[in-house]
Design an enzyme around this catalytic site. Structure first.
Site, short mmCIF file in Angstrom:
data_model
loop_
_atom_site.label_atom_id
_atom_site.label_comp_id
_atom_site.label_asym_id
_atom_site.label_seq_id
_atom_site.Cartn_x
_atom_site.Cartn_y
_atom_site.Cartn_z
N LYS A 43 9.21 -0.61 1.19
CA LYS A 43 8.37 0.57 0.93
C LYS A 43 9.25 1.77 0.58
CE LYS A 43 4.78 -1.49 3.68
NZ LYS A 43 3.60 -1.35 4.49
N SER A 97 2.11 -6.63 9.85
CA SER A 97 2.73 -6.63 11.18
C SER A 97 3.41 -7.96 11.53
CB SER A 97 1.72 -6.22 12.25
OG SER A 97 1.28 -4.89 12.02
N ASN A 127 9.35 -6.02 2.03
CA ASN A 127 8.90 -4.84 1.28
C ASN A 127 9.40 -3.60 2.02
OD1 ASN A 127 7.45 -2.77 0.08
ND2 ASN A 127 5.45 -3.48 0.81
N GLY A 185 1.19 -2.26 9.14
CA GLY A 185 1.85 -1.15 9.80
C GLY A 185 1.17 -0.69 11.08
N GLU A 217 -2.99 -9.73 2.80
CA GLU A 217 -2.58 -8.69 3.73
C GLU A 217 -3.81 -7.89 4.19
OE1 GLU A 217 1.79 -7.47 3.19
OE2 GLU A 217 0.66 -6.43 1.66
N HIS A 246 -0.57 -3.92 -4.09
CA HIS A 246 -0.41 -3.71 -2.64
C HIS A 246 -1.51 -2.75 -2.17
CE1 HIS A 246 1.18 -2.32 1.17
NE2 HIS A 246 1.88 -3.44 1.19
N GLU A 263 -1.50 -0.28 -0.35
CA GLU A 263 -1.14 1.15 -0.41
C GLU A 263 -1.27 1.68 -1.83
OE1 GLU A 263 2.58 0.70 1.66
OE2 GLU A 263 1.46 0.22 3.48
#
Ligand code: PGA
Length: 261
Positions: A12, A220, A10, A180, A174, A102, A104
């Site tokens: 992003k 991560s 991904n 991240g 996730e 996701h 985010e």
């Protein structure tokens, strides 16, 4: 039943189409090594919408052993939705996978379970394979309720789907606190939730569907931790963010079979 592992990158909002081209070329070159068995692990890249066409042309033109994915899709079929990209448009571009829900998107764009469900259905209607993302925030992990929390997200996303549709899609666990941050869930933590999600699919649908659905871990993931994560029986792959924007790191993750767990 053997599930083919999937390693999905991904990108992003990190790479533009030129950087994406370079990365795909380097990745392909690195994976061309005879030791890497292309059939054994499926590899996908999820560029920004602006790079999809360029990356698709490269994959198709050079017949690269890579699948194309998108990072999001509209819940709507078509029409006056400025700025959105439809499942039909993605399908026309040769997109195979699409990330849905996701963290985010959930966090910064207010996407709730109903939106995630609508996007999942829309993707399936157009022959795309959704990667349905779920995961708990840090407070939920601290309370110890991460299993029921993530199971509820999956159950809501898959509501009313047919078993055959569910068998073909991908779930991604996730944990939000691991995305991240450099903080990754231990292999045992990843296994605990991935196993619980599979059991939830068995309860909501049936055992065969649960055995077929692929469950990825994300958060991560790095060359140094991928092998121990992939050694877990219910982890069928990884959704990789940061490390997927470096061709060397991503190739090393794809080649996890060559390093010790
Ligand atoms: P990360 O992101 O690998 O940078 O933690 C994972 C993801 O958000 O899919």
């Amino acid at each position: 039943m053997a599930r083919t592992p999937l390693i999905a990158g991904n990108w992003k909002m990190v790479l533009d189409h030129q950087q994406g081209t370079l990365l795909v070329q380097k990745l392909d070159w690195t994976l061309k090594d005879a030791k890497h068995d292309h059939g054994a692990v499926e590899v996908a890249v999820l560029p920004s919408h602006t790079s999809l066409r360029t990356v698709q042309t490269l994959i198709e033109g050079d017949r690269l052993a890579l699948k194309l994915g998108a990072q999001d899709v509209s819940a709507h079929e078509s029409g006056a939705y400025t700025g959105e990209v439809s499942a039909a448009q993605l399908a026309k571009l040769g997109v195979t996978y699409v990330a849905v829900g996701h963290s985010e998107r959930r966090q910064y764009h207010g996407e709730d379970d109903a939106v995630v469900r609508a996007k999942t259905r829309r993707a399936l209607e157009h022959g795309l394979t959704p990667i349905v993302c779920v995961g708990e925030p840090l407070e939920v992990r601290r309370e110890g309720t991460h299993v029921p929390f993530t199971v509820a997200q999956v159950t809501a996303a898959l509501e009313d789907l047919q078993p055959a549709q569910v068998a073909g899609l991908v779930l991604a666990y996730e944990p939000v606190w691991a995305i991240g941050t450099g903080e990754f869930a231990s292999p045992a933590d990843a296994q605990e939730v991935c196993e619980a999600l599979r059991a939830a699919v068995a309860g909501q649908f049936d055992a065969a569907t649960a055995q077929a659905v692929r469950v990825l871990y994300g958060g991560s993931v790095k060359p140094a931790n991928i092998a121990s994560i992939m050694a877990q029986p219910d982890v069928d792959g990884a959704l990789v963010g940061g490390a997927s924007t470096d061709a060397g790191d991503f190739a090393a993750i794809v080649r996890y079979r060559e390093h010790p767990a």
